[in-house]
Scaffold this motif. Sequence first.
Motif, PDB file in Angstrom:
ATOM      1  N   MET A   1       0.658  -1.163  -0.505  1.00 57.00           N
ATOM      2  CA  MET A   1       0.038   0.062   0.323  1.00 57.00           C
ATOM      3  C   MET A   1       1.230   1.264  -0.010  1.00 57.00           C
ATOM      4  SD  MET A   1      -2.395   1.585   3.322  1.00 57.00           S
ATOM      5  CE  MET A   1      -2.567   2.613   3.802  1.00 57.00           C
ATOM      6  N   THR A   2       0.889   2.774  -0.700  1.00 56.54           N
ATOM      7  CA  THR A   2       0.965   3.622  -0.974  1.00 56.54           C
ATOM      8  C   THR A   2       0.424   4.329  -0.628  1.00 56.54           C
ATOM      9  OG1 THR A   2       0.418   4.274  -3.036  1.00 56.54           O
ATOM     10  CG2 THR A   2       2.128   3.287  -3.223  1.00 56.54           C
ATOM     11  N   ASN A   3       1.773   4.614   1.144  1.00 56.27           N
ATOM     12  CA  ASN A   3       0.601   6.436   2.072  1.00 56.27           C
ATOM     13  C   ASN A   3      -0.626   7.076   0.831  1.00 56.27           C
ATOM     14  OD1 ASN A   3       0.668   4.548   4.293  1.00 56.27           O
ATOM     15  ND2 ASN A   3       2.843   5.625   4.581  1.00 56.27           N
ATOM     16  N   GLU A   4      -1.062   7.824   0.775  1.00 51.39           N
ATOM     17  CA  GLU A   4      -1.366   8.780  -0.067  1.00 51.39           C
ATOM     18  C   GLU A   4      -1.883   9.654   0.973  1.00 51.39           C
ATOM     19  OE1 GLU A   4      -6.936   9.887   0.252  1.00 51.39           O
ATOM     20  OE2 GLU A   4      -5.969   7.450   0.019  1.00 51.39           O
ATOM     21  N   THR A   5      -1.683  11.291   0.469  1.00 53.97           N
ATOM     22  CA  THR A   5      -0.763  12.007   1.008  1.00 53.97           C
ATOM     23  C   THR A   5      -1.604  13.543   0.225  1.00 53.97           C
ATOM     24  OG1 THR A   5       1.294  11.966   2.068  1.00 53.97           O
ATOM     25  CG2 THR A   5       0.703  14.502   1.159  1.00 53.97           C
ATOM     26  N   ASP A   6      -2.502  14.432   1.089  1.00 51.73           N
ATOM     27  CA  ASP A   6      -3.632  14.790   1.008  1.00 51.73           C
ATOM     28  C   ASP A   6      -3.164  16.494   1.203  1.00 51.73           C
ATOM     29  OD1 ASP A   6      -6.079  16.747  -0.214  1.00 51.73           O
ATOM     30  OD2 ASP A   6      -7.186  14.891   0.555  1.00 51.73           O
ATOM     31  N   HIS A   7      -3.179  17.957   0.316  1.00 54.90           N
ATOM     32  CA  HIS A   7      -3.140  18.684   0.483  1.00 54.90           C
ATOM     33  C   HIS A   7      -3.867  19.754   0.996  1.00 54.90           C
ATOM     34  CE1 HIS A   7       1.861  17.886   0.287  1.00 54.90           C
ATOM     35  NE2 HIS A   7       1.433  17.370  -0.739  1.00 54.90           N
ATOM     36  N   ARG A   8      -3.792  20.490   2.434  1.00 51.31           N
ATOM     37  CA  ARG A   8      -5.716  21.149   2.848  1.00 51.31           C
ATOM     38  C   ARG A   8      -4.377  23.137   2.842  1.00 51.31           C
ATOM     39  NH1 ARG A   8      -9.823  17.925   3.346  1.00 51.31           N
ATOM     40  NH2 ARG A   8      -9.562  16.706   2.227  1.00 51.31           N
TER      41      ARG A   8
END
Length: 115
Positions: A1-8
């Motif tokens: 699983m690749t870690n998902e990064t979400d920018h806010r």
Amino acid sequence: MTNETDHRPWGHYTVLSDEKDHKVKRIVVSPKGRLSLQRHQRRCEHWYVIRGEALVTLNEDKITKKAGEYIDIPLGAVHRVENPGSEDLVFIEIQTGDYFGEDDIERLEDDYGRK
């Protein structure tokens, strides 16, 4: 699983674990940034501060947490975290409940105009 990064607008988060019974995020709040004032109907949260200082709104209370400290956010509680400092605030959020979708965020106030 690749870690998902979400920018806010306030910083970013990376999902470390997303399972049926829990979700874990590494959250980074930029200096002077803050998340929306919000609540959840289907999950509670446990926040563990790794670095920096967190100013937490929990219902009517304002609570400061530093590295090595934690706070629990009960189901349905009105809450917000902000970074009053000059360095990044980093904390781990552990969600438990029966649903972990972003649409379980009821925003009551938001600096960035999100609903």
